[in-house]
Design a protein around this motif. Structure first.
Motif, short mmCIF file in Angstrom:
data_model
loop_
_atom_site.label_atom_id
_atom_site.label_comp_id
_atom_site.label_asym_id
_atom_site.label_seq_id
_atom_site.Cartn_x
_atom_site.Cartn_y
_atom_site.Cartn_z
N LYS A 116 -7.18 8.72 -11.75
CA LYS A 116 -7.29 9.21 -13.13
C LYS A 116 -7.31 10.73 -13.18
CE LYS A 116 -9.98 8.27 -16.55
NZ LYS A 116 -11.05 7.80 -17.46
N ASN A 117 -7.96 11.34 -12.18
CA ASN A 117 -8.23 12.79 -12.24
C ASN A 117 -7.22 13.66 -11.49
OD1 ASN A 117 -10.55 12.33 -13.77
ND2 ASN A 117 -11.79 11.98 -11.94
N CYS A 118 -6.41 13.06 -10.57
CA CYS A 118 -5.53 13.89 -9.74
C CYS A 118 -4.32 14.43 -10.50
CB CYS A 118 -5.08 13.14 -8.50
SG CYS A 118 -3.91 11.81 -8.86
N GLY A 119 -3.99 13.79 -11.63
CA GLY A 119 -2.87 14.28 -12.44
C GLY A 119 -1.53 13.66 -12.10
N SER A 120 -1.44 12.96 -10.96
CA SER A 120 -0.15 12.33 -10.60
C SER A 120 -0.36 10.88 -10.17
CB SER A 120 0.55 13.12 -9.48
OG SER A 120 -0.25 13.15 -8.32
N GLY A 121 -1.33 10.21 -10.81
CA GLY A 121 -1.64 8.82 -10.45
C GLY A 121 -0.45 7.89 -10.56
N ASP A 122 0.43 8.13 -11.56
CA ASP A 122 1.60 7.25 -11.75
C ASP A 122 2.49 7.24 -10.51
OD1 ASP A 122 2.16 9.98 -12.24
OD2 ASP A 122 3.88 9.51 -13.51
N ILE A 123 2.73 8.43 -9.93
CA ILE A 123 3.62 8.53 -8.76
C ILE A 123 2.91 8.05 -7.50
CG2 ILE A 123 4.85 10.15 -7.25
CD1 ILE A 123 5.41 11.86 -9.73
N LEU A 124 1.66 8.47 -7.31
CA LEU A 124 0.92 8.10 -6.09
C LEU A 124 0.80 6.59 -5.96
CD1 LEU A 124 -2.02 10.69 -5.91
CD2 LEU A 124 0.30 10.88 -5.03
N LEU A 125 0.57 5.92 -7.09
CA LEU A 125 0.41 4.47 -7.06
C LEU A 125 1.72 3.80 -6.63
CD1 LEU A 125 -2.02 2.75 -7.54
CD2 LEU A 125 -1.38 2.49 -9.93
N LYS A 126 2.86 4.33 -7.10
CA LYS A 126 4.16 3.78 -6.70
C LYS A 126 4.38 3.94 -5.19
CE LYS A 126 6.94 4.13 -10.86
NZ LYS A 126 7.71 5.02 -11.68
N ILE A 127 4.03 5.13 -4.68
CA ILE A 127 4.25 5.41 -3.25
C ILE A 127 3.39 4.49 -2.38
CG2 ILE A 127 3.94 7.15 -1.43
CD1 ILE A 127 4.79 9.27 -3.54
N VAL A 128 2.08 4.37 -2.71
CA VAL A 128 1.22 3.52 -1.87
C VAL A 128 1.56 2.05 -2.03
CG1 VAL A 128 -0.69 5.18 -1.71
CG2 VAL A 128 -0.67 3.51 -3.57
N LYS A 129 2.04 1.67 -3.21
CA LYS A 129 2.43 0.27 -3.43
C LYS A 129 3.57 -0.11 -2.48
CE LYS A 129 3.87 -2.97 -7.03
NZ LYS A 129 4.25 -3.13 -8.44
N VAL A 130 4.55 0.78 -2.35
CA VAL A 130 5.67 0.52 -1.44
C VAL A 130 5.19 0.51 0.01
CG1 VAL A 130 7.79 1.55 -0.52
CG2 VAL A 130 7.47 1.39 -2.98
N GLU A 131 4.33 1.47 0.36
CA GLU A 131 3.86 1.57 1.76
C GLU A 131 2.99 0.39 2.17
OE1 GLU A 131 2.17 5.16 3.18
OE2 GLU A 131 3.98 6.32 2.82
N HIS A 132 2.22 -0.17 1.19
CA HIS A 132 1.30 -1.25 1.53
C HIS A 132 1.85 -2.64 1.17
CE1 HIS A 132 -1.64 2.20 1.20
NE2 HIS A 132 -1.86 1.74 2.41
N ALA A 133 3.14 -2.72 0.90
CA ALA A 133 3.75 -3.99 0.46
C ALA A 133 3.51 -5.13 1.46
CB ALA A 133 5.24 -3.80 0.23
N GLU A 134 3.46 -4.81 2.76
CA GLU A 134 3.30 -5.85 3.79
C GLU A 134 1.84 -6.04 4.22
OE1 GLU A 134 6.02 -7.58 4.57
OE2 GLU A 134 7.13 -6.29 3.19
N MET A 135 0.90 -5.39 3.53
CA MET A 135 -0.51 -5.48 3.94
C MET A 135 -1.31 -6.15 2.82
SD MET A 135 -0.34 -1.58 5.25
CE MET A 135 -2.03 -1.28 5.69
N PRO A 136 -1.64 -7.45 2.97
CA PRO A 136 -2.23 -8.24 1.88
C PRO A 136 -3.47 -7.61 1.25
CG PRO A 136 -1.66 -9.65 3.73
CD PRO A 136 -1.43 -8.25 4.18
N GLU A 137 -4.47 -7.17 2.09
CA GLU A 137 -5.71 -6.64 1.52
C GLU A 137 -5.44 -5.38 0.70
OE1 GLU A 137 -5.33 -7.37 4.70
OE2 GLU A 137 -6.85 -8.87 5.26
N ALA A 138 -4.66 -4.47 1.28
CA ALA A 138 -4.36 -3.21 0.58
C ALA A 138 -3.54 -3.49 -0.67
CB ALA A 138 -3.59 -2.27 1.52
#
Length: 344
Positions: A309-331
């Protein structure tokens, strides 16, 4: 055997030149001048500096170096980018016939300080294009190489500055597109402007800083969302952007660029761009750390949410980590919860 090299020199005013050398032995590098715009005394000093580097074997083919050099010019000490290369066509002949020596060249570009190091990759590419020109125009080196050498500063160093001055407060959308790997379509622009925008996007993206697989997946995901493609229309005096995204992070950094525009220093713009990418990478790494903690701790999940919420670029960061963690069920579960919270 004998070898030859070309040495180019540029004055602190941002123009450029070059030189060719003939070396009777590997111990005594005698550089013959092809082209320069330095005064004779300074050119001799530069030639001596390059000869010492050649003797030490400190110049690798196609890889530029940057060093500080003291010369007899008003600026005194200047930053010197220098790079060695060989003519491909004659190199092939030399390998076939042992009595032919492939010519070697050294190109030097001089600027105000060692800050040229921030543009080393751009200058390496510039030398690659020069190498192609030299191959095509073997018999006419002086006339084909000189204009190319003299435009190095405008072509390799100034694109970022030109884009900042052109876009001004619309620069936030360009920074957002670069960070989120959004496809960008440029319309009604002249060739130089189109090339400048393309270079800016490449320089502002996190290519090489995030995992290659992540980058590829992001590119595919963004390209599939065709309605998200950003269109830049350059038909008017100022570019118009359509389907543009932005966030607080990019708007804050856009302000840093606009404030820097008063001084008009291309090296400052490049440094701001590097700091922009560094901060984005730090934020990505912080979010990944929080996600690892959130896999087993609900309070850490809340910390993740507050950070986004506070970093100012949550929309982009969430997309990046979503792609990176696609194969990791817990994450992946943590990211799904965060997406729901962010939507609400």
């Amino acid at each position: 055997g004998s070898r030859s090299a070309q040495q180019g020199a540029a004055g602190g005013d941002g123009s450029a030149g070059g030189a060719v050398a003939h070396t009777p032995s590997t111990e005594d590098f005698s550089l013959s001048l092809l082209d320069t715009n330095l005064p004779a005394e300074a050119e001799t000093e530069l030639r001596s500096f390059i000869a010492k580097r050649l003797t030490k074997g400190a110049l690798f083919e196609g890889m530029g170096n940057v060093a500080s050099v003291g010369l007899s010019i008003p600026e005194g000490k200047v930053g010197c980018y220098y790079c060695r290369f060989q003519q491909e066509s004659l190199l092939e002949m030399a390998t076939l016939e042992s009595d032919i020596n492939a010519p070697e060249y050294v190109v030097c570009f001089l600027g105000g300080s060692e800050k040229e190091d921030t543009f080393r990759l751009e200058l390496d590419k510039y030398i690659q294009n020069l190498k192609i020109n030299v191959d095509l125009e073997q018999k006419n080196l002086g006339t084909c190489v000189s204009p190319y050498l003299r435009s190095w500063f405008e072509d390799a160093i100034c694109p970022i500055q030109r884009v900042v001055q052109l876009f001004q407060d619309k620069l936030a959308s360009l920074l957002h597109a670069a960070l989120s790997y959004t496809p960008v379509e440029v319309r009604n622009a002249d060739e130089r402007t189109e090339k400048d925008i393309s270079r800016f996007l490449a320089a502002a993206s996190l290519q090489g800083l995030v995992q290659e697989g992540t980058m590829t997946s992001l590119c595919i995901a963004m390209t599939e969302e065709q309605h998200k493609s950003m269109v830049i229309d350059c038909s008017g005096p100022q570019p118009q952007v359509h389907n543009a995204g932005s966030n607080r992070f990019c708007e804050d950094w856009m302000q840093a660029f606009v404030n820097g525009a008063e001084g008009g220093n291309p090296f400052l713009f490049r440094q701001i761009l590097e700091n922009f990418k560094l901060k984005a990478i730090q934020d990505i790494n912080n979010l990944k750390r929080f996600i690892r903690q959130a896999e087993m701790n609900h309070y850490a999940l809340f910390k993740c949410y507050l950070f986004l919420k506070n970093c100012g670029s949550g929309d982009i960061l969430l997309k990046i980590v979503k792609v990176e963690h696609a194969e990791m069920p817990e994450a992946r579960n943590v990211v799904t919860v965060l997406e729901e919270f962010m939507r609400e």
